[in-house]
Design an enzyme around this catalytic site. Structure first.
Site, PDB file in Angstrom:
ATOM      1  N   LEU A  58       0.883  -1.157   0.164  1.00  0.00           N
ATOM      2  CA  LEU A  58       0.109   0.167   0.098  1.00  0.00           C
ATOM      3  C   LEU A  58       0.832   1.294   0.058  1.00  0.00           C
ATOM      4  O   LEU A  58       1.696   1.402   0.950  1.00  0.00           O
ATOM      5  CB  LEU A  58      -0.891  -0.046   1.084  1.00  0.00           C
ATOM      6  CG  LEU A  58      -1.925  -1.198   1.424  1.00  0.00           C
ATOM      7  CD1 LEU A  58      -2.836  -0.690   2.866  1.00  0.00           C
ATOM      8  CD2 LEU A  58      -2.878  -0.901   0.228  1.00  0.00           C
ATOM      9  N   HIS A  59       0.654   2.106  -0.949  1.00  0.00           N
ATOM     10  CA  HIS A  59       1.436   3.386  -0.745  1.00  0.00           C
ATOM     11  C   HIS A  59       0.502   4.613  -1.294  1.00  0.00           C
ATOM     12  O   HIS A  59       0.945   5.862  -1.175  1.00  0.00           O
ATOM     13  CB  HIS A  59       2.837   3.336  -1.737  1.00  0.00           C
ATOM     14  CG  HIS A  59       2.289   3.412  -3.037  1.00  0.00           C
ATOM     15  ND1 HIS A  59       1.858   2.171  -3.798  1.00  0.00           N
ATOM     16  CD2 HIS A  59       2.704   4.274  -3.892  1.00  0.00           C
ATOM     17  CE1 HIS A  59       1.811   2.703  -5.250  1.00  0.00           C
ATOM     18  NE2 HIS A  59       2.119   3.708  -5.138  1.00  0.00           N
ATOM     19  N   ARG A  60      -0.654   4.449  -2.047  1.00  0.00           N
ATOM     20  CA  ARG A  60      -1.224   5.587  -2.588  1.00  0.00           C
ATOM     21  C   ARG A  60      -2.023   6.352  -1.524  1.00  0.00           C
ATOM     22  O   ARG A  60      -2.710   5.706  -0.553  1.00  0.00           O
ATOM     23  CB  ARG A  60      -2.316   4.983  -3.644  1.00  0.00           C
ATOM     24  CG  ARG A  60      -1.528   4.312  -4.756  1.00  0.00           C
ATOM     25  CD  ARG A  60      -2.536   4.405  -6.128  1.00  0.00           C
ATOM     26  NE  ARG A  60      -1.637   3.607  -7.037  1.00  0.00           N
ATOM     27  CZ  ARG A  60      -0.715   4.282  -7.677  1.00  0.00           C
ATOM     28  NH1 ARG A  60      -0.552   5.436  -7.864  1.00  0.00           N
ATOM     29  NH2 ARG A  60      -0.170   3.628  -8.887  1.00  0.00           N
ATOM     30  N   ASP A  74      -1.991  -1.730  -4.194  1.00  0.00           N
ATOM     31  CA  ASP A  74      -2.545  -0.535  -5.036  1.00  0.00           C
ATOM     32  C   ASP A  74      -1.632  -0.197  -5.872  1.00  0.00           C
ATOM     33  O   ASP A  74      -1.664   1.106  -6.289  1.00  0.00           O
ATOM     34  CB  ASP A  74      -2.914   0.702  -4.001  1.00  0.00           C
ATOM     35  CG  ASP A  74      -1.880   0.954  -2.968  1.00  0.00           C
ATOM     36  OD1 ASP A  74      -0.699   0.756  -3.294  1.00  0.00           O
ATOM     37  OD2 ASP A  74      -1.996   1.924  -2.180  1.00  0.00           O
TER      38      ASP A  74
END
Length: 365
Positions: free
Chosen positions: A211-213, A285
């Protein structure tokens, strides 16, 4: 005849995977070396060892001819630093072609700079669109493609997007996916991450989570609900989460923990794809991981409302879940019931995209 000079631009982790097979294709063919020579320009957009140096070593990328050392900063400051650094290189010695890959800030900044210096631009992975203007990458794609001369595309979807923009067919070359070139070239070199044994991992007995967005990690209550949904939905399977330090701080603040959740440091290319190849499923994501999961035949759930890689959904093993945590449960149930769809590998994702690209470049120049 003197060989033409092409600039290969790399700035962030995904770029290195896409540029490595192009370098390899040139280095392994003397005919190409008589026609073209390359300058590798590292903008320094990603600059820590895991994000950058490690990839050069693992993927056999030579030391850059130039390193702009831009480092971190706002979108505008990074863009300005890259443009000024690349402009200085071109003022001292102009190249015959600027080759940009992907959709990061370096891609857009160098494409615009090259055109203003009257250097033509080729965009590897041109034409992909999420149609989500909240993503910085989407703005980068649109700006880059607006000033690109020649497009090397990964799918028919990308070709169609370009045709809708008014790009004539003669400037579009459907070549396949250089990221998959890198994956296939390194399949027999993938290696266990250091924590494999200490965490007691076994094939098909864990999830890989990335996850990074901002839509997923910046809203604390939403992130907490999402993580709880994943933890509960994973049942007795472990969750391996290579986590950015910034996201780790948020998770610690929220008190997110579980005996099956293991937050680990970002990994090198060979270790991360070993993890993906052997996992039960991916929850992500990211865009690029959906491509790798499709080729590795691993179920993948994308926590986004749109994707610039629709072929991973229509043909591959990926499903577009959305950003609402409640959407994830039925997909996890389908996975555990053994009813996940069977994927196919998209056309020309065969490990030979870079060869096609270099051949086209030699002809075009």
């Amino acid at each position: 005849m003197n060989p033409k000079t092409i600039d290969l631009i790399a700035g962030a982790r995904p770029n290195f995977m896409k540029i490595a097979p192009i370098i390899r294709a040139i280095n392994q063919n003397k005919t190409y070396q008589h026609r073209i020579k390359y300058r590798l320009i590292h903008t320094g957009q990603h600059y820590d060892q895991n994000m950058s140096g490690n990839f050069f070593d693992q993927l056999g990328i030579p030391a850059p001819d130039f390193n702009l050392n831009v480092g971190s900063g706002t979108q505008a400051s990074q863009t300005a630093g890259i443009m000024m650094g690349y402009e200085d290189i071109l003022m001292k010695q102009k190249s015959d072609l600027c080759v940009v890959v992907g959709d990061v800030t370096s891609t857009m900044a160098c494409a615009i700079t090259a055109q203003k210096m009257l250097v033509p631009v080729a965009h590897v992975e041109g034409g992909i669109r999420s149609n989500d203007w909240t993503m910085p990458e989407e703005i980068n794609r649109m700006a880059t493609d607006a000033v690109t001369n020649w497009f090397f595309t990964t799918s028919e979807y990308a070709d169609e997007n370009l045709r809708r923009m008014g790009v004539v067919r003669e400037r579009i070359f459907f070549v396949g996916n250089t990221m998959i070139d890198t994956l296939l070239q390194n399949l027999d070199r993938l290696q266990k991450p250091d924590f494999w044994d200490s965490l007691g991992l076994n094939p098909k007995d864990y999830f890989v989570l990335t996850l990074h967005r901002p839509a997923n990690v910046d809203q604390e209550l939403k992130l907490k609900k999402l993580m709880q949904t994943i933890i509960d939905g994973a049942k007795d399977k472990k969750i391996i989460f290579p986590v950015h330090p910034r996201t780790a701080k948020i998770l610690n603040k929220l008190g997110i923990s579980s005996k099956n959740l293991h937050m680990v440091e970002p990994m090198g290319y060979l270790e991360f794809n070993y993890l993906v190849q052997s996992c039960f499923a991916v929850i992500t994501d990211s865009g690029g991981i959906t491509e790798e999961a499709t080729v590795l035949d691993v179920p993948c759930m994308t926590l986004r409302d749109s994707t610039e890689r629709p072929e991973t959904v229509t043909m591959g093993t990926n499903e577009l879940v959305g950003t609402d945590p409640n959407n994830l449960r039925p997909y996890l149930e389908k996975l555990f019931s053994g009813k996940w769809k069977t994927g196919q590998i998209p056309p020309l994702w065969d490990g030979k995209a870079a060869e096609r690209i270099v051949k086209h470049i030699c002809t075009l120049l």
